[in-house]
Design a protein around this motif. Structure first.
Motif, short mmCIF file in Angstrom:
data_model
loop_
_atom_site.label_atom_id
_atom_site.label_comp_id
_atom_site.label_asym_id
_atom_site.label_seq_id
_atom_site.Cartn_x
_atom_site.Cartn_y
_atom_site.Cartn_z
N LYS A 35 -10.95 14.53 14.55
CA LYS A 35 -10.73 15.13 15.87
C LYS A 35 -11.45 14.35 16.96
CE LYS A 35 -9.88 19.77 14.20
NZ LYS A 35 -10.38 21.13 14.06
N ASP A 36 -12.53 13.65 16.59
CA ASP A 36 -13.28 12.87 17.57
C ASP A 36 -12.58 11.56 17.94
OD1 ASP A 36 -15.19 14.80 17.60
OD2 ASP A 36 -16.55 13.76 16.22
N VAL A 37 -11.62 11.15 17.14
CA VAL A 37 -10.92 9.90 17.42
C VAL A 37 -9.98 10.10 18.60
CG1 VAL A 37 -9.26 8.23 16.52
CG2 VAL A 37 -11.05 9.13 15.04
N TYR A 38 -10.08 9.20 19.54
CA TYR A 38 -9.22 9.26 20.71
C TYR A 38 -8.54 7.90 20.86
CZ TYR A 38 -7.68 9.57 25.54
OH TYR A 38 -6.92 9.56 26.68
N VAL A 39 -7.23 7.91 20.91
CA VAL A 39 -6.47 6.68 21.04
C VAL A 39 -5.79 6.68 22.39
CG1 VAL A 39 -4.59 5.29 20.10
CG2 VAL A 39 -6.08 6.57 18.56
N ASP A 40 -6.04 5.64 23.14
CA ASP A 40 -5.42 5.49 24.45
C ASP A 40 -4.63 4.20 24.43
OD1 ASP A 40 -4.75 5.83 27.08
OD2 ASP A 40 -6.59 4.92 27.84
N SER A 41 -3.34 4.29 24.62
CA SER A 41 -2.53 3.09 24.59
C SER A 41 -1.81 2.92 25.92
CB SER A 41 -1.51 3.15 23.46
OG SER A 41 -0.55 4.14 23.73
N ILE A 68 -11.41 20.05 -10.56
CA ILE A 68 -10.63 18.95 -9.97
C ILE A 68 -9.47 19.48 -9.14
CG2 ILE A 68 -9.07 17.04 -10.52
CD1 ILE A 68 -10.87 16.26 -12.75
N LYS A 69 -8.77 20.51 -9.67
CA LYS A 69 -7.64 21.06 -8.90
C LYS A 69 -8.09 21.60 -7.56
CE LYS A 69 -3.59 22.37 -11.17
NZ LYS A 69 -2.77 23.13 -11.95
N GLY A 70 -9.20 22.28 -7.56
CA GLY A 70 -9.73 22.79 -6.29
C GLY A 70 -10.17 21.67 -5.38
N GLU A 71 -10.73 20.62 -5.95
CA GLU A 71 -11.19 19.48 -5.17
C GLU A 71 -10.02 18.76 -4.51
OE1 GLU A 71 -14.33 17.32 -3.71
OE2 GLU A 71 -14.50 18.97 -5.12
N ILE A 72 -8.90 18.69 -5.20
CA ILE A 72 -7.72 18.03 -4.65
C ILE A 72 -7.16 18.83 -3.48
CG2 ILE A 72 -5.33 17.39 -5.15
CD1 ILE A 72 -6.26 16.68 -7.98
N ALA A 73 -7.11 20.13 -3.60
CA ALA A 73 -6.50 20.99 -2.58
C ALA A 73 -7.45 21.29 -1.42
CB ALA A 73 -6.03 22.29 -3.21
N ARG A 74 -8.76 21.09 -1.59
CA ARG A 74 -9.75 21.46 -0.57
C ARG A 74 -9.69 20.49 0.62
NH1 ARG A 74 -14.85 19.87 0.70
NH2 ARG A 74 -14.89 18.38 -1.01
N LYS A 75 -9.85 21.06 1.81
CA LYS A 75 -9.91 20.23 3.01
C LYS A 75 -11.38 19.96 3.34
CE LYS A 75 -5.68 21.85 5.17
NZ LYS A 75 -5.08 22.47 6.34
N ASP A 76 -11.68 18.72 3.66
CA ASP A 76 -13.05 18.34 3.97
C ASP A 76 -13.27 18.51 5.47
OD1 ASP A 76 -15.57 17.34 4.01
OD2 ASP A 76 -15.07 15.39 3.14
N ASP A 77 -14.15 19.46 5.82
CA ASP A 77 -14.38 19.77 7.24
C ASP A 77 -15.05 18.61 7.97
OD1 ASP A 77 -13.28 22.29 6.97
OD2 ASP A 77 -15.20 23.18 6.35
N LYS A 78 -15.91 17.90 7.29
CA LYS A 78 -16.59 16.77 7.93
C LYS A 78 -15.58 15.69 8.32
CE LYS A 78 -20.06 13.25 7.15
NZ LYS A 78 -20.93 12.59 6.19
N LEU A 79 -14.68 15.37 7.41
CA LEU A 79 -13.66 14.36 7.73
C LEU A 79 -12.72 14.84 8.82
CD1 LEU A 79 -12.77 13.02 4.18
CD2 LEU A 79 -14.18 11.93 5.91
N LEU A 80 -12.36 16.13 8.80
CA LEU A 80 -11.50 16.66 9.85
C LEU A 80 -12.17 16.61 11.21
CD1 LEU A 80 -9.85 19.72 8.05
CD2 LEU A 80 -8.74 17.61 8.79
N SER A 81 -13.47 16.90 11.27
CA SER A 81 -14.17 16.84 12.55
C SER A 81 -14.25 15.39 13.05
CB SER A 81 -15.57 17.43 12.43
OG SER A 81 -16.36 16.63 11.57
N LEU A 82 -14.46 14.44 12.13
CA LEU A 82 -14.47 13.04 12.55
C LEU A 82 -13.09 12.61 13.06
CD1 LEU A 82 -16.58 11.41 9.69
CD2 LEU A 82 -17.26 11.76 12.07
#
Length: 174
Positions: free
Chosen positions: A66-72, A50-64
């Motif tokens: 990065k794909d978000v683009y907000v234009d205001s 669990i400790k490792g799971e909490i500290a681990r970064k999810d690459d799939k979520l990070l890539s998603l």
């Protein structure tokens, strides 16, 4: 005079005060209740991943992410929209019909009626439905036929009926 004194007091020693606030200890997490400490310890011992799971970064979520683009864009002010729009055509007005009992009504837009006119046309239609038909009312007051039909269908004027009681003697007014 008062504003300059207030400003001088507000800005006095500003940098030192700001640095003092920044260098203060950051607040720590709220203390846990003693009864939950044993439960948390049990969970950590039973599942050490669990400790490792909490500290681990999810690459799939990070890539998603990065794909978000907000234009205001800044919203267009209402003044610019009004200027850019076409000019409104001048409204057609008509004179009010009937007695308005001292009201200060000079003209009414075509397609609308006043309260007094509405009551008058409802009463006229109720008393003389053959002469005051929906078509005549629409023509007389410059209204649309479907609106007049709706008004005549859904609105009625009040009618007061006094029914004398049959079993009691009526009180005579003096």
């Amino acid at each position: 005079m008062g504003a300059s004194v207030t400003r001088a007091i507000r800005n006095f020693n500003l940098e030192n005060r700001a640095e003092r606030e920044i260098s203060k200890m950051k607040p720590s997490a709220a203390p846990r209740h003693p009864s939950t400490k044993s439960l948390l310890r049990e969970q950590m011992n039973s599942r050490p991943d669990i400790k490792g799971e909490i500290a681990r970064k999810d690459d799939k979520l990070l890539s998603l992410l990065k794909d978000v683009y907000v234009d205001s864009k800044d919203p267009v002010s209402s003044m610019q929209v009004k200027d850019a729009g076409t000019r409104q055509q001048p409204k057609e007005f008509r004179l009010p019909k009937g007695n308005h009992f001292g009201m200060n009504i000079e003209n009414i837009p075509k397609g609308k009626i006043s309260i007094v006119e509405a009551l008058t046309l409802l009463n006229n239609h109720k008393l003389y439905p053959e002469t005051w038909t929906a078509e005549k009312i629409a023509e007389e007051y410059h209204l649309e036929q479907k609106d007049v039909n709706s008004v005549l269908r859904y609105f009625v004027t009040f009618e007061v009926k006094i029914i004398p009681p049959e079993d009691r003697k009526a009180i005579q007014s003096e």
